[in-house]
Design a protein around this motif. Sequence first.
Motif, short mmCIF file in Angstrom:
data_model
loop_
_atom_site.label_atom_id
_atom_site.label_comp_id
_atom_site.label_asym_id
_atom_site.label_seq_id
_atom_site.Cartn_x
_atom_site.Cartn_y
_atom_site.Cartn_z
N ALA A 181 30.20 9.89 -34.33
CA ALA A 181 30.38 11.17 -34.85
C ALA A 181 31.65 11.67 -34.63
O ALA A 181 32.08 12.79 -35.04
CB ALA A 181 29.22 12.20 -34.03
N LEU A 182 32.49 10.98 -34.06
CA LEU A 182 33.90 11.02 -33.63
C LEU A 182 33.86 12.38 -32.58
O LEU A 182 34.79 13.10 -33.00
CB LEU A 182 34.80 11.24 -34.91
CG LEU A 182 34.65 10.03 -35.80
CD1 LEU A 182 35.69 10.16 -36.95
CD2 LEU A 182 35.01 8.85 -35.09
N VAL A 183 32.80 12.52 -31.87
CA VAL A 183 32.91 13.56 -30.96
C VAL A 183 33.12 12.67 -29.40
O VAL A 183 32.10 11.94 -29.19
CB VAL A 183 31.71 14.23 -30.97
CG1 VAL A 183 31.64 15.30 -29.93
CG2 VAL A 183 31.70 15.01 -32.30
N ALA A 184 34.07 13.16 -28.51
CA ALA A 184 34.09 12.75 -27.27
C ALA A 184 33.38 13.72 -26.39
O ALA A 184 33.52 14.98 -26.21
CB ALA A 184 35.59 12.69 -26.80
N THR A 185 32.46 13.09 -25.44
CA THR A 185 31.56 13.78 -24.58
C THR A 185 31.57 12.83 -23.09
O THR A 185 32.41 11.96 -23.28
CB THR A 185 30.02 13.80 -24.93
OG1 THR A 185 29.40 12.49 -25.12
CG2 THR A 185 29.85 14.70 -26.30
N VAL A 186 31.09 13.25 -22.16
CA VAL A 186 30.86 12.22 -20.77
C VAL A 186 29.49 11.85 -20.66
O VAL A 186 28.75 12.80 -20.52
CB VAL A 186 31.84 12.86 -19.99
CG1 VAL A 186 31.76 11.81 -18.62
CG2 VAL A 186 33.02 13.39 -20.23
N THR A 187 29.25 10.75 -20.22
CA THR A 187 28.25 10.10 -19.93
C THR A 187 27.83 11.06 -18.53
O THR A 187 28.43 11.09 -17.79
CB THR A 187 27.89 8.69 -19.73
OG1 THR A 187 26.62 8.37 -18.77
CG2 THR A 187 28.89 8.05 -18.91
N GLY A 188 26.16 11.27 -18.47
CA GLY A 188 25.88 11.91 -17.24
C GLY A 188 25.94 10.95 -15.84
O GLY A 188 26.01 11.31 -14.83
N GLU A 189 25.86 9.56 -16.29
CA GLU A 189 25.98 8.67 -15.18
C GLU A 189 27.28 8.97 -14.38
O GLU A 189 27.13 8.55 -13.03
CB GLU A 189 26.01 7.38 -15.75
CG GLU A 189 24.72 6.89 -16.22
CD GLU A 189 24.59 5.51 -16.82
OE1 GLU A 189 25.17 4.48 -16.43
OE2 GLU A 189 23.60 5.31 -17.90
N ALA A 190 28.36 9.32 -14.87
CA ALA A 190 29.67 9.56 -14.19
C ALA A 190 29.35 10.61 -13.18
O ALA A 190 29.94 10.94 -12.22
CB ALA A 190 30.64 10.02 -15.09
N PHE A 191 28.31 11.42 -13.42
CA PHE A 191 28.15 12.68 -12.63
C PHE A 191 26.57 12.54 -11.67
O PHE A 191 26.23 13.25 -11.19
CB PHE A 191 28.01 14.10 -13.30
CG PHE A 191 29.02 14.36 -14.33
CD1 PHE A 191 30.23 14.92 -13.90
CD2 PHE A 191 29.06 13.90 -15.67
CE1 PHE A 191 31.32 15.05 -14.71
CE2 PHE A 191 29.87 14.06 -16.54
CZ PHE A 191 31.17 14.66 -15.91
N GLY A 192 26.29 11.22 -11.60
CA GLY A 192 25.18 10.99 -10.73
C GLY A 192 23.79 11.30 -11.62
O GLY A 192 22.77 11.59 -10.95
N ASN A 193 23.63 11.47 -12.71
CA ASN A 193 22.66 11.71 -13.60
C ASN A 193 22.52 10.98 -14.79
O ASN A 193 23.38 11.40 -15.96
CB ASN A 193 22.36 13.33 -13.85
CG ASN A 193 21.08 13.52 -14.66
OD1 ASN A 193 20.86 12.95 -15.69
ND2 ASN A 193 20.69 14.57 -14.18
N PRO A 194 21.62 10.11 -14.87
CA PRO A 194 21.71 9.12 -16.07
C PRO A 194 20.84 9.49 -17.40
O PRO A 194 20.75 8.88 -18.38
CB PRO A 194 20.96 7.63 -15.51
CG PRO A 194 19.91 8.29 -14.46
CD PRO A 194 20.76 9.53 -13.71
N ASN A 195 20.36 10.77 -17.28
CA ASN A 195 19.48 11.03 -18.41
C ASN A 195 20.23 12.01 -19.40
O ASN A 195 19.93 12.52 -20.16
CB ASN A 195 18.30 11.82 -17.76
CG ASN A 195 17.51 11.26 -17.03
OD1 ASN A 195 17.24 9.74 -17.32
ND2 ASN A 195 16.61 11.63 -16.23
N CYS A 196 21.42 12.52 -18.96
CA CYS A 196 22.19 13.70 -19.50
C CYS A 196 23.68 13.36 -20.02
O CYS A 196 23.96 12.37 -19.54
CB CYS A 196 22.43 14.97 -18.79
SG CYS A 196 20.84 15.59 -18.04
N ILE A 197 23.94 13.98 -20.89
CA ILE A 197 25.66 14.01 -21.36
C ILE A 197 26.29 15.20 -21.15
O ILE A 197 25.55 16.24 -21.06
CB ILE A 197 25.96 13.48 -22.65
CG1 ILE A 197 25.20 14.29 -23.66
CG2 ILE A 197 25.27 11.98 -22.88
CD1 ILE A 197 25.70 14.11 -25.13
#
Length: 394
Positions: free
Chosen positions: A355-371
Motif C-alpha cells: 500500500a506504500l503506507v508506513a505504520t508501526v507494528t504493535g509488537e514494538a509497543f508490547g502488543n502483537p495484535n495491533c498496528i
Amino acid sequence: MQLLSDRILNMATSATLAMAAKARELRGEGKDIIGLSLGEPDFNTPDFIKDAAIQAVNDNYNSYTPVDGYVELKEAIITKFKRDNNLTYTLPQIVVSTGAKQALANIAGVMLNKGDEVILPCPYWVSYSDIVKLNDGVPVEVATSIDTDFKMTPAQLEAAITPNTKMMWFSSPCNPSGSVYTREELRALADVLAKHPNIYIVSDEIYEHINYGQGHASIAEFDDMYDRTITVNGVSKAFAMTGWRIGFIGAPEKIARACNKLQGQITSGANCIAQRAVITALEAEPSSVKYMIDEFKIRRDLILGLLNDIEGFKSNTPDGAFYVFPDVTHYFGKTLRGKTINNATDFSLYLLEEALVATVTGEAFGNPNCIRISYAASQEQIIEAIKRIKEAVS
Ligand code: PMP
Ligand code: GLU
C-alpha cells in the motif's frame, strides 16, 4: 575482544524511528510512501515561539546553561504544573532535559539497580522497555486489550507486583493506544499502589494537551502519590517542537538532584536557544495551540470512520494523542497477494510494500495484535493512505 558492548548489542533499534528511516529511504528510491509511522505533528512550531528563539540568538544566549535548565524556564515549568495540573513543585524538583526521552533515560539511570522490576502496562511507548533494560531493569509487561480500552485494571496491577517491583511507567494519553485514564481510574490504580509504599510511578504526560475527552488528570494530584511520582512532560507534541528537544520532570527532590548529577556528566544540559523559546511556549495559555488539537480531532474522526469501513480493523475510540491502534488479528494466517501474514509485523511490512503506507507494528509497543497508525498527517494523506490500505487488503 568484542568491539561493541553487550549493552548496545542487546538493545533493540527504536521501531518508530526505524520505520521512519525506512520510509525516507523508499521515498529516496522514488516510491510514493505515505508516512503514518512517526508520532510527529505535521504543523510548524508557532511563530510566537520561533520569534522567542530568534530573540534569544540575537540576545547572545550562547553559553552553557545550568545543567538542570535556566531558572526562568524552571519557573515557567512550575507555573505550568500549577496552572494545568494543580501540582506544586519547587525549583530543586524540576529538571530540564534533551526531550522527554532523555528525562526518562535519566530516571532509569538514577533509580534502577540490577533486577529491579518496572511494570509496563501494554501497549507502552516503544522506548520504555529498552530504556529500562539498558539500565539493568526488568520490564514486566501487563497485557491489556481493546476490551478494556487498552487500560490496565487495578487487579492486573496488583497481580504484577512482586517484592522486586521498583516502579510503574505509563503514559496517559497513551502512545500508542490514545487511551486516557480518567481521574477515577487513576485513583483506583493509586489505591493498589497505596498498599505498596516502595513503588514509584513515572507518569508520562507528554500528550496532555492532545485530549479530546473529559480532560487530563495527573496521578501526582493525589496527596498519597505525590512523593512517589515523577511527572514527565515536554513540548514536542502540543507545541509541534519535536526537533527542539526539550522535555522536563517534576519529581521528589532527591530524584531530581540525581537526574541533574547524571545529566551533568552526560550532556551538560539542554540546548540554550531551545530553552529560551520554551519559556515563551509554556507561559502561553494552552489555548494558543488549540487550533492544532481541533485539527487532530477532525483527523481522528476521519480516520476512525475510514477504518471502520475496512474488514478486520477493530479500533477503540482514542480520547487523546494522535494515533489509532487497530487490532488486525483478522488477517493473521491469511495470504494476501502471495504473502502470508503471521503477525502484526508482517502486516505492517505488507502495508509498506503493497500500500506504500508506513505504520508501526504493535509488537514494538508490547502488543502483537495491533498496528499503530499516526494521524499527524494531512486529511488528504489520511484519505489516500486508508484507500490504499483498503485496496491492499481486499
Ligand atoms: N513519551 C512518549 C509517550 C512519546 O510518545 C514520546 C515521543 N517522542 C516521548 C516520550 C519522547 O518525547 P521527546 O520528543 O520529548 O523526547
Ligand atoms: N514519540 C514518537 C513516536 O512514538 C517519536 C519517535 C520516537 O521518539 O521514538 O513515534
